[in-house]
Design a protein around this motif. Structure first.
Motif, PDB file in Angstrom:
ATOM      1  N   LEU A 229     -14.621 -14.051  18.544  1.00  0.00           N
ATOM      2  CA  LEU A 229     -13.836 -14.780  19.375  1.00  0.00           C
ATOM      3  C   LEU A 229     -13.949 -16.248  19.004  1.00  0.00           C
ATOM      4  CD1 LEU A 229     -14.568 -12.656  22.804  1.00  0.00           C
ATOM      5  CD2 LEU A 229     -12.461 -12.590  21.152  1.00  0.00           C
ATOM      6  N   GLY A 230     -15.336 -16.649  18.758  1.00  0.00           N
ATOM      7  CA  GLY A 230     -15.298 -18.257  18.639  1.00  0.00           C
ATOM      8  C   GLY A 230     -14.351 -18.749  17.586  1.00  0.00           C
ATOM      9  N   TYR A 231     -14.364 -17.860  16.516  1.00  0.00           N
ATOM     10  CA  TYR A 231     -13.481 -18.456  15.174  1.00  0.00           C
ATOM     11  C   TYR A 231     -11.902 -18.193  15.988  1.00  0.00           C
ATOM     12  CZ  TYR A 231     -10.322 -18.123  11.315  1.00  0.00           C
ATOM     13  OH  TYR A 231      -9.351 -18.023  10.491  1.00  0.00           O
ATOM     14  N   MET A 232     -11.629 -17.302  16.525  1.00  0.00           N
ATOM     15  CA  MET A 232     -10.169 -17.148  16.874  1.00  0.00           C
ATOM     16  C   MET A 232      -9.808 -18.142  17.902  1.00  0.00           C
ATOM     17  SD  MET A 232      -9.487 -13.228  17.880  1.00  0.00           S
ATOM     18  CE  MET A 232      -7.725 -13.498  17.901  1.00  0.00           C
ATOM     19  N   ILE A 233     -10.624 -18.626  18.873  1.00  0.00           N
ATOM     20  CA  ILE A 233     -10.364 -19.575  19.760  1.00  0.00           C
ATOM     21  C   ILE A 233     -10.434 -21.020  19.318  1.00  0.00           C
ATOM     22  CG2 ILE A 233     -11.398 -20.853  21.935  1.00  0.00           C
ATOM     23  CD1 ILE A 233     -12.548 -18.154  22.822  1.00  0.00           C
ATOM     24  N   GLY A 234     -11.124 -21.321  18.290  1.00  0.00           N
ATOM     25  CA  GLY A 234     -11.111 -22.384  17.407  1.00  0.00           C
ATOM     26  C   GLY A 234      -9.738 -22.647  16.543  1.00  0.00           C
ATOM     27  N   ASP A 235      -9.255 -21.663  16.102  1.00  0.00           N
ATOM     28  CA  ASP A 235      -8.306 -21.604  15.453  1.00  0.00           C
ATOM     29  C   ASP A 235      -7.145 -21.678  16.148  1.00  0.00           C
ATOM     30  OD1 ASP A 235      -6.979 -20.828  12.366  1.00  0.00           O
ATOM     31  OD2 ASP A 235      -5.687 -19.960  13.938  1.00  0.00           O
ATOM     32  N   LEU A 236      -7.034 -21.117  17.295  1.00  0.00           N
ATOM     33  CA  LEU A 236      -5.759 -21.062  18.409  1.00  0.00           C
ATOM     34  C   LEU A 236      -5.498 -22.543  19.007  1.00  0.00           C
ATOM     35  CD1 LEU A 236      -5.963 -17.502  19.610  1.00  0.00           C
ATOM     36  CD2 LEU A 236      -4.175 -18.353  18.391  1.00  0.00           C
ATOM     37  N   LEU A 237      -6.810 -22.974  19.266  1.00  0.00           N
ATOM     38  CA  LEU A 237      -6.886 -24.454  19.910  1.00  0.00           C
ATOM     39  C   LEU A 237      -6.366 -25.430  18.816  1.00  0.00           C
ATOM     40  CD1 LEU A 237     -10.395 -24.804  21.463  1.00  0.00           C
ATOM     41  CD2 LEU A 237      -7.990 -24.963  22.646  1.00  0.00           C
ATOM     42  N   LYS A 238      -6.667 -25.285  17.577  1.00  0.00           N
ATOM     43  CA  LYS A 238      -6.296 -26.283  16.375  1.00  0.00           C
ATOM     44  C   LYS A 238      -4.869 -25.985  16.258  1.00  0.00           C
ATOM     45  CE  LYS A 238      -6.945 -24.975  12.090  1.00  0.00           C
ATOM     46  NZ  LYS A 238      -7.670 -24.691  11.030  1.00  0.00           N
ATOM     47  N   GLU A 239      -4.199 -24.930  16.348  1.00  0.00           N
ATOM     48  CA  GLU A 239      -2.772 -24.563  15.784  1.00  0.00           C
ATOM     49  C   GLU A 239      -2.008 -24.900  17.465  1.00  0.00           C
ATOM     50  OE1 GLU A 239      -1.651 -24.693  13.058  1.00  0.00           O
ATOM     51  OE2 GLU A 239      -3.501 -24.602  12.109  1.00  0.00           O
ATOM     52  N   GLY A 240      -2.557 -25.296  18.563  1.00  0.00           N
ATOM     53  CA  GLY A 240      -1.866 -25.725  19.651  1.00  0.00           C
ATOM     54  C   GLY A 240      -1.290 -24.465  20.449  1.00  0.00           C
ATOM     55  N   PHE A 241      -1.919 -23.108  20.417  1.00  0.00           N
ATOM     56  CA  PHE A 241      -1.594 -22.101  20.984  1.00  0.00           C
ATOM     57  C   PHE A 241      -2.464 -22.010  22.482  1.00  0.00           C
ATOM     58  CE2 PHE A 241      -0.304 -20.741  16.963  1.00  0.00           C
ATOM     59  CZ  PHE A 241       0.980 -20.294  17.092  1.00  0.00           C
ATOM     60  N   LEU A 242      -3.416 -22.692  22.757  1.00  0.00           N
ATOM     61  CA  LEU A 242      -4.236 -22.474  23.782  1.00  0.00           C
ATOM     62  C   LEU A 242      -4.324 -24.037  24.637  1.00  0.00           C
ATOM     63  CD1 LEU A 242      -7.282 -20.719  22.385  1.00  0.00           C
ATOM     64  CD2 LEU A 242      -5.498 -19.548  23.762  1.00  0.00           C
ATOM     65  N   HIS A 243      -4.591 -23.915  25.859  1.00  0.00           N
ATOM     66  CA  HIS A 243      -4.756 -25.244  26.620  1.00  0.00           C
ATOM     67  C   HIS A 243      -6.212 -25.651  26.609  1.00  0.00           C
ATOM     68  CE1 HIS A 243      -0.975 -25.148  28.919  1.00  0.00           C
ATOM     69  NE2 HIS A 243      -1.110 -23.730  29.210  1.00  0.00           N
TER      70      HIS A 243
END
Length: 602
Positions: free
Chosen positions: A354-368
């Motif tokens: 999850l740590g990797y996923m959240i980091g990547d999704l944050l970087k690509e603008g998919f998460l608040h």
């Protein structure tokens, strides 16, 4: 990184739709908050009752100068996922004493296992158990003696029920403390093969039992990516777990350190200190959108389309299945975890998790990014991994790249460009399919219907060889108002056999299929359900049904459907026995699946 325009648009739509109920909810939480620490309002007699058995903690409690932490637990030792909670209260009490506080077990909530009740009468209580859990947790916290709470729960209905209760007491901080997954045993793929062999009569029950015991072999959560582990993912994406807490195995030093720290963190967030962080401030519309992104990026459980709607409404936030669909259309599928692949959650966690996923999704603008969490302001806390060394718990930056691209991929190079769930709509109503588990060549089925009103009849037809052709199995009168909306996962092996023979096969039902939805396309949660006069009540044997998981359509290709009378099932036998008679009021009051299948609200 700029927030994805669809994510931003859906969030704004949810906020606008929720303005009235959300405003009312926050006003209620502000009023509860203004009363101050609850224990000070109790009579001396009431406080004496609450502290009478607290032993050495009695002095601190009666002085009223230190925080008191309420423990709500789903412990039982029949279920592997919840057995580790047995020792948590003493760990928690010792941890908060170290910071000058106290803790008490406020109460317990029931925890049932859909894996045990598959195909049995008890499954018809399963979905309703979520709302029972919410009610039970509310009773536990109603004594108003607590400044914060920790919730101990893992599995299918338990976490959603606890979240609903946590929002009813949303002026209090809450930290969710998981138990973690069991160690990997027999692979999920091998287990599935043995189940299919048993369904086909190729192996006996002794072989099946040996395989099941090798798969489910110790304490902890089942290791496939079903509803239980989807719940754990959500608690991180939504900021109610400590970072990296979800998939740490039970009975390890790191697991115990996270439990201790989580208890101390919960109390430190109370109104008695300088870091007051109530649950109502964490679970806003942005947090729920982040959770829906996580659900799609991981290919999570279909059950959460129901649960997230109910969880959100408990905080005055109105979600619609269209929100899930729009987010799914832009969210990349980054993970392949069984039943979407061969890996289990331990392999997923080792690959970066999850740590990797959240980091990547944050970087690509998919998460608040700037949401409030129990770890502090900002979701970037959840890109870090917990480490326990030399008696100290700390967090270090998680991996910047996947450690196994067969399990976990970056959002720029995903397993598929859209999320794991697909909203279905058409002349048969609204439904959902877990497309991440279904091969692309199997997502479209157009075939004659075989109509059933119970699981036993489907199994009997299979054994009689009546389904050895292209078939859409229509199983109705399985919705929440009919019989509590049971999971129908016990049909997966036989439907998989038919598909394996080269037949085009699909399932259409107003029941559920869970996070274990397999490789057969299943349009589930069909709404309106049959007893609400949904079109599924008018399907007849031989009608051509088109299930299109690619386009997201679900249609009956028969011109005279509207003119037909609804089928009338015999439901009386499904409304008593195994406690089902006690849940008549639930069946009479429950909302549609699209509205969370809940007894709460209007």
């Amino acid at each position: 990184m700029t927030l994805n325009s669809t994510i931003e648009r859906v969030t704004e739509r949810i906020i606008a739709r929720s303005e009235g109920p959300r405003g009312q909810y926050l006003a209620q939480m502000a009023a509860a908050r203004a009363k101050g620490p609850a224990r000070g309002h109790l009579s001396c007699s009431g406080q004496a009752h609450a502290y009478a058995a607290s032993g050495d903690d009695k002095g601190r409690l009666s002085a009223g100068q230190s925080g008191n932490l309420g423990i709500v637990t789903a412990y039982n030792d029949m279920l592997s996922a919840h057995q580790p909670f047995e020792g948590y209260p003493e760990i928690i009490k010792a941890a908060v004493r170290e910071i000058g506080g106290t803790a008490q077990v406020a109460g317990g909530v029931p925890a049932m296992c859909d894996g045990v009740t598959q195909g049995e009468a008890g499954m018809e209580l399963s979905l309703f158990s979520r709302d029972v859990i919410a009610l039970s947790a509310a009773v536990a916290l109603s004594h108003n003696t607590f400044d914060a709470a920790v919730f101990l729960g893992v599995c299918d209905k338990i976490v959603p029920g606890l979240v609903i209760a946590a929002q009813a007491f949303g002026h209090l901080p809450a930290v969710f403390l998981p138990a973690g997954p069991m160690e990997s045993g027999l692979s999920n793929d091998e287990k599935a093969k043995v189940r299919q062999q048993f369904a086909a009569g190729e192996v006996g029950r002794e072989t099946l039992m040996a395989a099941e015991m090798a798969a489910y072999h110790g304490p902890g959560t089942c290791t496939f990516y079903g509803t239980a582990n989807t719940n754990q993912m959500l608690m991180e994406f939504m900021g109610l777990h400590l970072p990296g807490a979800s998939f740490v195995s039970p009975n390890t030093p790191l697991r115990q350190a996270l439990t201790r720290f989580g208890a101390q963190k919960a109390l430190s967030l109370s109104a008695l200190g300088a870091e007051y962080t109530p649950t109502c401030d964490i679970l806003d519309a942005r947090a729920f959108v982040n959770g829906i992104v996580g659900l799609n990026a991981t290919g999570g459980s279909t059950n959460l389309l129901i649960h997230l709607v109910a969880m959100a409404r408990a905080g005055g936030i109105i979600l619609d299945w269209e929100d899930f669909s729009d987010i799914s259309d832009v969210t990349p599928l980054m993970a392949r975890v069984y039943p979407n692949g061969l890996a289990d959650v331990n392999h997923f966690h080792a690959a970066g998790g999850l740590g990797y996923m959240i980091g990547d999704l944050l970087k690509e603008g998919f998460l608040h990014p700037e949401v409030q969490t129990v770890a502090g302001q900002g979701l970037e806390h959840y890109t870090k991994d917990p480490v326990y060394a030399d008696g100290e718990l700390s967090w270090t930056q998680g991996p910047a790249a996947s450690l196994n691209d067969r399990i976990l991929r970056p959002s720029a190079d995903p397993f598929q460009p859209t999320g794991g769930l697909k909203r279905m709509s058409g002349s048969l109503g609204t439904a959902v399919m877990k497309v991440s588990a279904v091969a692309p060549e199997n997502r479209i089925v157009e075939a004659p219907a075989r109509v059933f009103s119970d699981q036993a009849s489907v199994k009997a037809a299979f054994k009689a060889g009546e389904l050895n052709t292209d078939t859409v199995v229509v199983l109705r009168f399985q919705g929440p108002k009919a019989n509590g909306m049971p999971e129908l996962h016990s049909l997966t092996p036989l439907l998989s056999i038919l598909q394996g023979k080269g037949h085009k096969v699909a399932l259409v039902t107003d029941g559920r299929m869970s996070g274990a939805s397999g490789k057969v396309p299943a349009a589930i949660h069909v709404s309106p359900e049959a007893v609400d006069s949904g079109p599924i009540a008018r399907v007849q044997d031989g009608d051509m049904i088109r299930v299109d998981g690619a386009a997201g359509t679900l249609d009956i290709l028969a011109p005279d459907v509207e003119a037909r009378a609804d089928a009338k099932p015999e439901l009386a036998s499904a409304q008593w026995g195994t406690g089902r008679e006690l849940f008549a009021m639930f069946r009479n009051r429950v909302s549609a699946a699209t509205d969370g299948a809940s007894i709460f609200g209007e």
